[in-house]
Each structure stands twice: as structure tokens, then as C-alpha cells.
Design an enzyme around this catalytic site. Sequence first.
Site, PDB file in Angstrom:
ATOM      1  N   ASP A  14       0.907  -1.390   0.069  1.00 42.38           N
ATOM      2  CA  ASP A  14       0.001  -0.025  -0.137  1.00 42.38           C
ATOM      3  C   ASP A  14       1.040   1.349   0.005  1.00 42.38           C
ATOM      4  O   ASP A  14       2.119   1.158   0.366  1.00 42.38           O
ATOM      5  CB  ASP A  14      -0.837  -0.080   1.116  1.00 42.38           C
ATOM      6  CG  ASP A  14      -1.642   1.331   1.664  1.00 42.38           C
ATOM      7  OD1 ASP A  14      -2.324   1.499   0.567  1.00 42.38           O
ATOM      8  OD2 ASP A  14      -1.771   1.643   2.594  1.00 42.38           O
ATOM      9  N   GLY A  49      -5.569   3.334  -2.580  1.00 42.25           N
ATOM     10  CA  GLY A  49      -6.687   3.890  -2.864  1.00 42.25           C
ATOM     11  C   GLY A  49      -6.423   5.088  -3.722  1.00 42.25           C
ATOM     12  O   GLY A  49      -7.597   5.663  -4.100  1.00 42.25           O
TER      13      GLY A  49
END
Length: 271
Positions: A14, A49
Site C-alpha cells: 500500500d 486507494g
Amino acid sequence: MQHKNTEIKVIISDLDGTLLNSNHQISSYTKSVFQALHKQNYLIVVATGRHHLDAMAIVKELGFPVYLVTSNGARIHAPDQELLYAINMKSESIASVLALDIDPEITTVLFRENVWQTSKTNTKLNSFQKEMTYPPQVVAFDSLDDYSAIKLFFTHDDHQKLVDLKEQILIQHPDEFSHAFSLPICLEFMDKSVDKSVAIAKILALEGHTFEEAISFGDGFNDEKMLFATGKALVMGNAPESLKNKLAHLEVILTNNEDGVATYLSNKLIN
């Protein structure tokens, strides 16, 4: 599941709260570790994201091309930046969410292809981008004709306000979306087929690897299925306690500000 180092061929990370420090940057130490891993032929996947235009500017800092999963899996880009996969949310679905009575204190954002449209200027949100490769545009959402977007995003400093909004949306749309808290202050809705783990599975299939050969790092609930899927998974020290408790079988490493990912990989994988 523990693995001998030789079995790990794929490294998945991430960005925010994981590879990036709290200034939203990749440290020089992290860069050097990842460059060494790239030279050792590990397949490196960044799964975030963030929107692809925003993420591309960040991963460029690594100094070598990587696979990029963005908007929690709604887009996949190859190392040469070729778009491999894309799925959007339907305009009418988003319109019906925006028609709900949303607390005006909450910042509402639509991730469109080339711009992010927001209900208000949010300096905290703007600080996530060092280079404005993906510019914000303040709009009155009720004036738009088309709402189709990659992702619908809400932010507020009070986590409980976002939890209440999530419940409000899910009552109206129980089966229509996938959703996640990427950070306690960030609530995100995507098409229901979208998840980082689904996108990563597509990359692994293309490259002839399996989840068992992969190691992953994350700090948010949008990382949960990805962390669950990989042969080895690590939770960041700065992850919310609720995520650490939910994934209690996983090892917790140093925080993002302590170069947790790079330190772990340097100790375990670099020859």
C-alpha cells in the site's frame, strides 16, 4: 504462514500509511531498499486507494517501473503505464447516494478520470499530493448531469460521522457497492467487484505467480483482503487498533515513519 525467503517472488505494498511517511513521501532509505529488491528481480506491485495520476507521480520516485493497482482495484496499470483494467461506478448509483441527506461538514469527492471533483476545498486532503498531477475541482454536485466515476470518497476528522454515513448508504444500497475505510478519516465506495486483492490476482495470473509467493504490507481496512490473501502479510505499527485486532494472526511491524516496510524487507529478503 511462514515462508523461506526463496519462496517470496512478489512484493505488494500500500502507499499511504505504509510505503509513504506522514509527509506522504517515500524516504531515501525506502527507495534504496526497493531499488535493491528490483535488481534482485522481485515483482513489485503498489496497491493504493489513490487515483492513478496521483499514484504514478509518487511511484516514479522509486526509480524503476512497477505494476500499479489504484482506486482500490478499479484501475490496473502495467509497468509501462499501459491500462490493463478499468471499471467505473454507474452515474445513477452515485446520483442516488448524493441525493441522501449527507452532513454538509463531510467533504464529498468524486474520482473522475482526469480530475477529482469535491464539494469543498479541503487543505488536509490537498496535502496528500506533493505535485498537483491530479487537480481538485470544487463543484456543486446537484449541477452535474453525469456522475459516473472511478470512486466516491468521503472525508471528515470525526470517524463516527463517516460510520453513520456508511450505514445510511448501505441501508439504501445493501448490495451495490464495495466500501472501505482506507484511513479512519477516509470512507470510500467503489463498484462492488472492486478490491485490491481481485486486481492483484489478475497481475499474478499475468506474471505466472501465486498469492503464496507474495508478501504484502498495509495499514487500512482497504488492505484487509489483500493481507488475508498473500502467503505472508505484515500490518503496519501505525494501523488502527481495530484492524490489528481483526488480523491478530498477523505480525505488526514498525510504523510508516520508521520505514517499517523497507526495514522488514531489508532484514528478510536482501542478499
